[in-house]
Scaffold this active site. Structure first.
Site, PDB file in Angstrom:
ATOM      1  N   GLU A  49      31.604 153.031 143.870  1.00 27.99           N
ATOM      2  CA  GLU A  49      30.667 153.107 144.992  1.00 27.99           C
ATOM      3  C   GLU A  49      31.165 152.501 146.294  1.00 27.99           C
ATOM      4  OE1 GLU A  49      29.496 149.330 142.587  1.00 27.99           O
ATOM      5  OE2 GLU A  49      30.181 151.366 142.173  1.00 27.99           O
ATOM      6  N   GLU A  76      25.811 156.546 142.400  1.00 32.77           N
ATOM      7  CA  GLU A  76      26.672 155.929 143.409  1.00 32.77           C
ATOM      8  C   GLU A  76      25.966 155.778 144.755  1.00 32.77           C
ATOM      9  OE1 GLU A  76      29.222 154.592 142.163  1.00 32.77           O
ATOM     10  OE2 GLU A  76      28.963 155.671 140.286  1.00 32.77           O
ATOM     11  N   HIS A 117      23.875 152.737 144.757  1.00 38.56           N
ATOM     12  CA  HIS A 117      24.697 151.537 144.949  1.00 38.56           C
ATOM     13  C   HIS A 117      24.873 151.186 146.424  1.00 38.56           C
ATOM     14  CE1 HIS A 117      25.984 150.084 141.119  1.00 38.56           C
ATOM     15  NE2 HIS A 117      26.608 151.196 140.747  1.00 38.56           N
TER      16      HIS A 117
END
Length: 952
Positions: A330, A364, A367
């Site tokens: 990420e 992701e 994140h």
């Protein structure tokens, strides 16, 4: 980082593949426990640097005396010589006077270090050259200053360094891909989580040392450079080199820094708030980037609205990396992905591939807030990053892609981790981690899946609105900073509806006293509850005994493989107690009843007469429910009479709990199998697949043990019992996501069991595909089935291997690799392993998956196990001990063993590794899992044999 455990409902290969990706870890063997024992025994002792001088720091964690504020970093990778040079200026703040600065550095050659004070910078003085000491065992360097640095002043440290591009998957490493013409192209890419930024530049490589980064990359004109922030300018240098300058980043941790030099193409779009989103891939795979762009734009818009916080950067790049160990990483503004986690090929990507790609992108992007904007203080709480991102997959994909029906798959996220958490070798969600080995091992299904499951349970307990407001408070309060467990519980306990940005509670003066008191009480209660879920390992078992209108409740620690009759059972129960938010329904109404079980025993009173009680509504709770007395019989009767009176997710939960209880000796196998008989009337595909999953699991277990009579009877039972489901499957990509996943799963199993109509159709499609020179578009949902049947002939196997090398679709290559692994010829399986070791035709990153699927094949299990032992030294040269790949390489060939001889072989192998100073937590987990398999067979094989004879 995506490391999320994806269950086997899609198919066993995909389930392992995705689950394994959930666990990204990267360490070095020099960080064995023995290497730090001297410091544990004598905290006053100091290690010796590589030049023989005393190293001035003896702890793994960096001192907090010097704090980085800003890095000015210049990197020049050479893609011909495969090395890089770099220089940096780190602006630091000194809290207390000191005569040394401790930094992290691994495999870097430090060529020059210059220190400048504020006065030096102001008057442009040259500064002082510093001596450098290195202590590789802790991956640290010490910069010795001739005069003490003064407290409350700022200094600039300039460092010149160089190194080779790494050969593995961590730090600043090389990755390669082949063009259509067969030419090999090289790119340079970073992957720093959790402790590998130190492989790329000297730094304060801990999550709480946040700083701003100004990055410059030198490259050739045929390449592009990418980093966390947008490029602001490019300068032409001598010899045709270009130098790209990127905007200064927001304040962030070192593990989120990223930069890439490549020759990729991209597709771009803009979110409703003006964020430019681009998806990059190698030129031949550019056409596979469009779905990822569409999904990213949708999901980014959703998150900005859901969190009430705009994405903090002006751009977001997503890039598919040809060589990548985990699912994705990420990095803020430049997210890196394994190709199969980002690219979507409309011709070869199945419904399960689409769901996987969407979830990894959602993970992701979550994140960017959970992990990047607010970061855990230390790696012991990595679940605050990974558990939240996994939980937010559920929320975001449900909202943006309701047609993917991902909500129906979430229970499998929990079921997957329960398998690990029910072993004594599990660990708490929040667990001490100091060495890079320990930190790396935190990236597992406990952090990802269990973290997500307890968050989902807490949301159900608090209600969705309160939960959302709490996490918004958490994000706004700790933006650009670090947080720990208690910070989250405080935020979730705060019901304040006003402005959170100050980090203060916003009660009016007139209500301050009473509301503050109420908050403190609620916060303490929530902390106490959640401590039982984060600070102790395992999963509770709730035993329900009905006595008239009363329900007697008892909680225990659930241990699969250990029954109450086993001598160790009582000792393993001591000191385990949870605060369990229970939910239950009855036959009398659809009302969801709630109760928090805080003690070992409790009693509930039923207000109405009821024929059955079902706990853990919709499987939102993280516990196993067991109904003693006639409880299971009553539920089985209801399922057979009218299963629709129980919610679809409850039916899935019942099947899961029943077979888990069998493994613990709390329920007989025939009772659990009786529970599945109603499935011939089941319209809910997740429930159907859950029952089928266990039957298939037993079949493969019997097949590997060569219990031929049970194998044959179970095969006939499955084909007869599920014949109506098999017969109504079309060989197409039509229907809902769950229709398509059922088709993939059940046709794959039917062909594996040599169901004649299935074999005939698959053979026909494979022949047509070969005759078309691979140009025929076979429906993607049956592609793996067709390839697997085709691989059973020598001509078909060879042709598939040839196509594997030519294919530009990661989704197709994955399906071909699985098909090749099903061969019944050991020489072909051995060739696959050799190709995986060579790393040319089959990339090295696929070796762990390859060994797993080969070991699942009865013809390949011993081959994979022998390979692991005979090639251990060679494997250590290719993979870091403890890395994701190495852990899966160990797990694959050993996890299916179920005999005492096999257990002894594995135990001796692990003991030999420990004698070399090599140890991983997975060793104990594997030994415990094998012992559990042995006990299961001893206890249940006669029952299974008898049940099948009665059922035939």
């Amino acid at each position: 980082m995506a490391n999320l455990c994806r269950k086997l409902i899609f198919n066993i290969y995909m389930g392992f593949y995705c689950s394994a990706i959930m666990a990204k870890i990267c360490i070095c063997s020099q960080f064995s426990t023995s290497s730090i024992d001297p410091f544990n025994k004598d905290p006053g002792a100091f290690p010796v640097a590589t030049n023989g001088e005393p190293f001035p720091w003896n702890e793994l964690r960096l001192p907090r005396v010097v704090i980085p504020l800003h890095y000015d970093l210049l990197v020049h990778p050479n893609l011909t010589s495969l090395d890089f040079v770099g220089s940096e200026k780190i602006e630091v703040s000194v809290r207390d006077a000191t005569q040394f600065i401790i930094l992290h550095s691994k495999d870097l050659e430090i060529m020059n270090v210059i220190l400048q004070s504020e006065e030096d910078l102001r008057y442009r003085k040259p500064g002082k050259r510093l001596n450098v000491l290195s202590y590789p065992a802790h991956q640290q360097i010490a910069l010795l200053v001739p005069e003490a640095l003064m407290a409350d002043l700022r200094y600039s440290v300039a460092i010149d360094f160089q190194a080779n591009l790494a050969n593995g998957f961590q730090g600043f490493y090389k990755s390669t891909y082949r063009t259509h013409g067969g030419k090999t192209r090289i790119i340079a890419v970073t992957d720093f989580e959790p402790t590998e930024a130190r492989m790329a530049f000297p730094c304060f490589d801990e999550p709480s040392f946040k700083a701003n980064f100004s990055i410059k990359i030198r490259r050739e004109s045929g390449h592009v450079a990418l980093s966390n922030m947008p490029k602001v300018k490019t300068i032409e240098l001598e010899e045709g080199l270009l130098e790209d300058h990127f905007e200064t980043t927001v304040k962030m941790s070192t593990y989120l820094v990223a930069y890439i030099v490549c020759d990729f193409n991209s597709v771009s779009g803009t979110t409703s708030s003006g964020v430019k989103v681009s998806v990059y891939a190698s030129p031949e795979k550019w056409s596979q980037t469009h779905y990822a762009l569409e999904a990213s734009l949708k999901l980014l818009d959703f998150y900005e609205n859901y969190f009430d916080i705009n994405y903090p950067l002006p751009k977001l790049d997503l890039i598919a990396i040809p060589d990548f160990e985990s699912g994705a990483m990420e990095n803020w503004g430049l997210i890196t992905y394994k190709e199969t986690s980002l690219l979507f090929d409309t011709n070869t990507s199945s419904a399960s591939d689409q769901l996987w790609v969407t979830k990894v992108i959602a993970h992701e992007l979550a994140h960017q807030w959970f992990g990047n904007l607010v970061t855990m203080e230390w790696w012991n709480d990595i679940w605050l990053n990974e558990g939240f991102a996994t939980y937010m997959e559920l929320v975001s994909v449900n909202a943006t892609y309701p047609e993917l029906q991902s909500d129906d798959a979430f229970s499998d996220v929990c079921f997957t981790v329960i398998k690990k958490d029910s072993l004594n070798s599990s660990r708490p969600i929040s667990n001490q981690a100091e060495t890079p080995t320990q930190i790396a091992e935190m990236f597992d299904s406990v952090s990802y899946n269990k973290g997500a499951c307890i968050l989902n349970m807490l949301k159900d307990f608090l209600n969705e609105e309160k939960f959302r407001k709490g996490i918004i408070h958490y994000l706004k309060t700790f933006s650009y900073g670090n947080a720990k467990n208690d910070d989250l519980w405080n935020s979730l306990s705060n019901n304040c509806l006003g402005d959170f940005t100050s980090g203060e509670f916003c009660y009016s003066d007139s209500k301050m006293t009473s509301n503050t008191l109420a908050f403190r009480e609620e916060s303490a209660e929530l902390k106490e509850m959640m401590a039982t879920w984060t600070l102790q390992k395992g999963i509770p078992l709730v035993v329900i005994t009905r006595e008239g209108h009363s329900l007697r409740l008892q909680q225990e620690r659930f241990l699969s493989g250990v029954s109450k009759e086993d001598p160790e059972w009582r000792a393993l129960q001591e000191r385990y107690l949870w605060h369990i938010p229970l939910t239950y329904t009855t036959s009398s109404s659809n009302v969801i009843h709630r109760h928090v079980l805080k003690s070992r025993t409790d009693t509930l009173e039923l207000s109405e007469k009821t024929s059955w009680v079902k706990f853990n509504v919709d499987s939102n709770g993280y516990y196993i429910a067991h109904y003693e007395g006639h409880g299971w019989d009553q539920l089985i009767t209801q399922l057979n009479q009218n299963h629709t009176l129980l919610r679809p997710k409850d039916r899935v939960g019942l099947i899961h709990d029943a077979f888990q209880l069998v493994s613990a000796g709390r329920l007989t196998l025939d009772k659990a199998l009786d529970l599945t008989r109603y499935l011939q009337h089941e319209a809910s595909i997740p429930a159907l697949l859950k029952g089928l999953e266990y039957l298939e699991l037993f079949y493969h277990m019997m097949e590997r043990r060569n219990v031929s009579d049970v194998t044959e009877n179970l095969k006939h039972y499955i084909l007869r019992y599920f014949k109506p489901v098999i017969d109504r499957q079309s060989w197409s990509d039509k229907g809902s996501v769950w229709d398509r996943m059922l088709r993939s799963t059940i046709l794959k199993l039917a062909c594996y069991l040599n169901h004649a109509p299935c074999i005939q159709k698959a053979t026909e499609l494979f022949s047509q595909w070969m005759e078309s020179s691979g140009k025929l578009n076979i429906p993607s949902d049956v592609l793996e089935v067709v390839y697997s049947v085709g691989a059973h002939t020598t001509i078909g196997w060879n042709y598939l291997l040839e196509q594997y090398g030519l294919s530009m679709s990661g989704a197709e290559k994955k399906k071909i690799l699985y098909a090749l692994s099903t061969s019944q010829h050991q020489e072909k399986l051995k060739k696959l392993i050799e190709l995986g070791m060579e790393g040319e035709v089959i990339k090295t990153q696929e070796l762990s998956t390859l060994l797993y699927v080969i070991a699942r094949n009865p013809k390949g299990q011993q081959l994979a196990w022998n390979f692991l032992r005979e090639n251990w030294t060679h494997l250590l040269k290719k993979f870091d001990l403890g890395s994701f790949a190495m852990r899966m390489i160990i797990f694959g060939p050993t996890s299916h063993f179920s005999s005492k001889d096999e257990l002894q072989e594995v135990k001796l192998f692990f003991e030999s590794l420990k004698a070399q100073g090599l140890h991983l937590d997975i060793f104990q987990m594997i030994l415990e899992a094998i012992a559990k398999n042995i006990k299961w067979l001893e206890r249940n094989l006669p029952t299974l044999r008898t049940w099948l004879l009665v059922s035939s």
